[in-house]
Design a protein around this motif. Structure first.
Motif, PDB file in Angstrom:
ATOM      1  N   GLN A 164       9.282  -4.543   7.945  1.00 51.55           N
ATOM      2  CA  GLN A 164       9.581  -3.124   8.083  1.00 51.55           C
ATOM      3  C   GLN A 164       9.639  -2.455   6.705  1.00 51.55           C
ATOM      4  O   GLN A 164      10.029  -3.069   5.718  1.00 51.55           O
ATOM      5  CB  GLN A 164      10.898  -2.933   8.828  1.00 51.55           C
ATOM      6  N   HIS A 165       9.243  -1.200   6.682  1.00 56.47           N
ATOM      7  CA  HIS A 165       9.247  -0.415   5.442  1.00 56.47           C
ATOM      8  C   HIS A 165       9.388   1.044   5.850  1.00 56.47           C
ATOM      9  O   HIS A 165       8.759   1.472   6.828  1.00 56.47           O
ATOM     10  CB  HIS A 165       7.942  -0.637   4.667  1.00 56.47           C
ATOM     11  N   PRO A 166      10.184   1.824   5.138  1.00 55.11           N
ATOM     12  CA  PRO A 166      10.421   3.210   5.576  1.00 55.11           C
ATOM     13  C   PRO A 166       9.176   4.086   5.612  1.00 55.11           C
ATOM     14  O   PRO A 166       9.145   5.080   6.355  1.00 55.11           O
ATOM     15  CB  PRO A 166      11.437   3.739   4.543  1.00 55.11           C
ATOM     16  N   ALA A 167       8.143   3.737   4.852  1.00 58.97           N
ATOM     17  CA  ALA A 167       6.928   4.553   4.820  1.00 58.97           C
ATOM     18  C   ALA A 167       5.823   4.002   5.709  1.00 58.97           C
ATOM     19  O   ALA A 167       4.718   4.543   5.730  1.00 58.97           O
ATOM     20  CB  ALA A 167       6.421   4.683   3.384  1.00 58.97           C
ATOM     21  N   VAL A 168       6.108   2.909   6.440  1.00 60.03           N
ATOM     22  CA  VAL A 168       5.079   2.237   7.233  1.00 60.03           C
ATOM     23  C   VAL A 168       5.355   2.416   8.724  1.00 60.03           C
ATOM     24  O   VAL A 168       6.489   2.234   9.180  1.00 60.03           O
ATOM     25  CB  VAL A 168       5.007   0.736   6.896  1.00 60.03           C
ATOM     26  N   THR A 169       4.300   2.747   9.452  1.00 63.40           N
ATOM     27  CA  THR A 169       4.338   2.784  10.915  1.00 63.40           C
ATOM     28  C   THR A 169       3.309   1.799  11.437  1.00 63.40           C
ATOM     29  O   THR A 169       2.131   1.876  11.071  1.00 63.40           O
ATOM     30  CB  THR A 169       4.009   4.183  11.451  1.00 63.40           C
ATOM     31  N   TYR A 170       3.755   0.859  12.264  1.00 63.48           N
ATOM     32  CA  TYR A 170       2.847  -0.117  12.857  1.00 63.48           C
ATOM     33  C   TYR A 170       2.476   0.320  14.271  1.00 63.48           C
ATOM     34  O   TYR A 170       3.332   0.760  15.049  1.00 63.48           O
ATOM     35  CB  TYR A 170       3.487  -1.500  12.905  1.00 63.48           C
ATOM     36  N   LEU A 171       1.195   0.180  14.591  1.00 59.41           N
ATOM     37  CA  LEU A 171       0.689   0.599  15.892  1.00 59.41           C
ATOM     38  C   LEU A 171      -0.255  -0.461  16.445  1.00 59.41           C
ATOM     39  O   LEU A 171      -1.069  -1.018  15.703  1.00 59.41           O
ATOM     40  CB  LEU A 171      -0.084   1.918  15.763  1.00 59.41           C
ATOM     41  N   LEU A 224       0.834  -1.206   0.000  1.00 61.40           N
ATOM     42  CA  LEU A 224       0.000   0.000   0.000  1.00 61.40           C
ATOM     43  C   LEU A 224       0.869   1.257   0.000  1.00 61.40           C
ATOM     44  O   LEU A 224       0.558   2.243  -0.682  1.00 61.40           O
ATOM     45  CB  LEU A 224      -0.928   0.004   1.215  1.00 61.40           C
ATOM     46  N   ALA A 225       1.975   1.225   0.744  1.00 64.43           N
ATOM     47  CA  ALA A 225       2.887   2.369   0.754  1.00 64.43           C
ATOM     48  C   ALA A 225       3.503   2.596  -0.620  1.00 64.43           C
ATOM     49  O   ALA A 225       3.592   3.730  -1.109  1.00 64.43           O
ATOM     50  CB  ALA A 225       3.976   2.152   1.803  1.00 64.43           C
ATOM     51  N   GLU A 226       3.914   1.517  -1.267  1.00 60.51           N
ATOM     52  CA  GLU A 226       4.539   1.643  -2.580  1.00 60.51           C
ATOM     53  C   GLU A 226       3.532   2.022  -3.652  1.00 60.51           C
ATOM     54  O   GLU A 226       3.864   2.721  -4.610  1.00 60.51           O
ATOM     55  CB  GLU A 226       5.235   0.330  -2.921  1.00 60.51           C
ATOM     56  N   THR A 227       2.303   1.586  -3.495  1.00 60.49           N
ATOM     57  CA  THR A 227       1.268   1.877  -4.490  1.00 60.49           C
ATOM     58  C   THR A 227       0.810   3.326  -4.429  1.00 60.49           C
ATOM     59  O   THR A 227       0.598   3.969  -5.465  1.00 60.49           O
ATOM     60  CB  THR A 227       0.064   0.942  -4.295  1.00 60.49           C
ATOM     61  N   PHE A 228       0.678   3.868  -3.214  1.00 62.89           N
ATOM     62  CA  PHE A 228       0.076   5.188  -3.066  1.00 62.89           C
ATOM     63  C   PHE A 228       1.065   6.276  -2.679  1.00 62.89           C
ATOM     64  O   PHE A 228       0.704   7.444  -2.613  1.00 62.89           O
ATOM     65  CB  PHE A 228      -1.077   5.133  -2.067  1.00 62.89           C
ATOM     66  N   GLY A 229       2.324   5.911  -2.440  1.00 60.01           N
ATOM     67  CA  GLY A 229       3.385   6.885  -2.318  1.00 60.01           C
ATOM     68  C   GLY A 229       3.404   7.705  -1.048  1.00 60.01           C
ATOM     69  O   GLY A 229       4.193   8.662  -0.944  1.00 60.01           O
TER      70      GLY A 229
END
Length: 251
Positions: free
Chosen positions: A79-86, A56-61
């Motif tokens: 882990q992904h630089p644009a993703v925050t898990y909560l 989703l991060a890569e698709t929507f930027g």
């Protein structure tokens, strides 16, 4: 309620892994239904082990928030630089008002303790004009999944977990979201062969199996294994996956 911190987190990655073509199909579906602007801030609510979150991060930027109540599931999320898990639940989403453009709900609403409160929270975190892509089953429009034949009670078990379509729409509108009048149907084949389907299901990563008696499971998996050994490359038909679009009205 199914406790994913008990057993399911141990088998979820092996039993619910997404083939690359399936992930591609779902991201194409997301793009077709999402707001047109880019980047988009996305909430993957009930993200589990993060099967969709990095994509989703890569698709929507834009930034993506993966929110999940199960600590043990979140520990497996990539882990992904644009993703925050909560850690958080649908009924109490740990995000600010009007902070998201898109909410991705993939086979999660049937696990919520309070669907109305959950959708009110979804509306709260959505910006005006934001979209919810709700992938779910509907109790009165259940697909005839191939593997139901091995477990006589499975279809009824699944149907009992999901609200009928009209009730889903009614709850959404009570929460202040505008629901489309009909679901969209996405053809899914996952995985494609009988043997691969057996290997996927035998670890019992589907919550359905938590509600079926052990003797029925034993008989069903024994028969399933015999059929898979006899015809491992037999291709299985696609099944329709229901998607309902919800929107927060623009101001």
């Amino acid at each position: 309620m199914v406790d994913y911190d008990d057993r399911l987190h141990q088998v979820y990655a092996s039993g619910r892994a997404l083939p690359a073509d399936s992930l591609r199909t779902w991201m194409e579906t997301a793009v077709a239904f999402a707001p047109t602007g880019r980047p988009l801030t996305v909430l993957d609510l009930g993200c589990g082990i993060g099967r969709f979150t990095p994509a989703l991060a890569e698709t929507f930027g834009g930034p993506v928030y993966g929110v999940e109540p199960s600590t043990m599931m979140l520990r497996q999320a990539p882990q992904h630089p644009a993703v925050t898990y909560l850690e958080g639940s649908a009924e109490s989403i740990p995000l600010a008002d009007e902070s998201c453009d898109l909410v991705w709900l993939f086979l999660t609403i049937h696990h919520w303790a309070d669907p109305l409160q959950g959708l009110r929270e979804v509306r709260r975190v959505l910006r005006p004009g934001g979209v919810v892509i709700l992938r779910t089953q509907f109790g009165d429009q259940m697909p005839n999944l191939y593997w139901y034949r091995y477990f006589p009670s499975a279809r009824e078990v699944d149907a009992s977990m999901y609200l009928p379509f009209d009730e889903v729409r009614a709850v959404a509108e009570q929460a202040g979201l505008v629901a489309e009048e009909q679901p969209h149907w996405v053809d899914v084949t996952e995985p494609r062969t009988l043997r691969a389907t057996y290997e996927r299901l035998k670890v019992r990563a589907f919550s359905t199996f938590e509600h079926i008696a052990e003797d029925e499971l034993d008989r069903g998996f024994a028969e399933f294994e015999r059929d898979a050994a006899a015809g491992p490359d037999r291709e299985l038909p696609a099944f329709p996956a229901g998607v309902l679009l919800l929107r927060r009205p623009s101001k």
